[in-house]
Design an enzyme around this catalytic site. Sequence first.
Site: not given
Length: 81
Positions: A17-19, A44
Amino acid sequence: MNTEYTVSETLDVKGESCPMPVVKTKGAIDDLKEGEVLEVLATDSGSMSDIAGWAETTEGVELLEQVEDGDVFKHYARKTE
């Protein structure tokens, strides 16, 4: 998928997931030669806007295409310098 380019390397960031998709994409692009294309496979959904935004603001990167393929988001970026 567009046939105007050939994928040089594939980066699998599924489950991240981010980042991390952007961080790992940047690292993989840095390792490519000018003109080579990176395929990024992500799960994601935020990667669609995150990678597009990163490519738009990064010198030496051209985002060629983004494809939603079921649960996988595919991004194609070329190193331009």
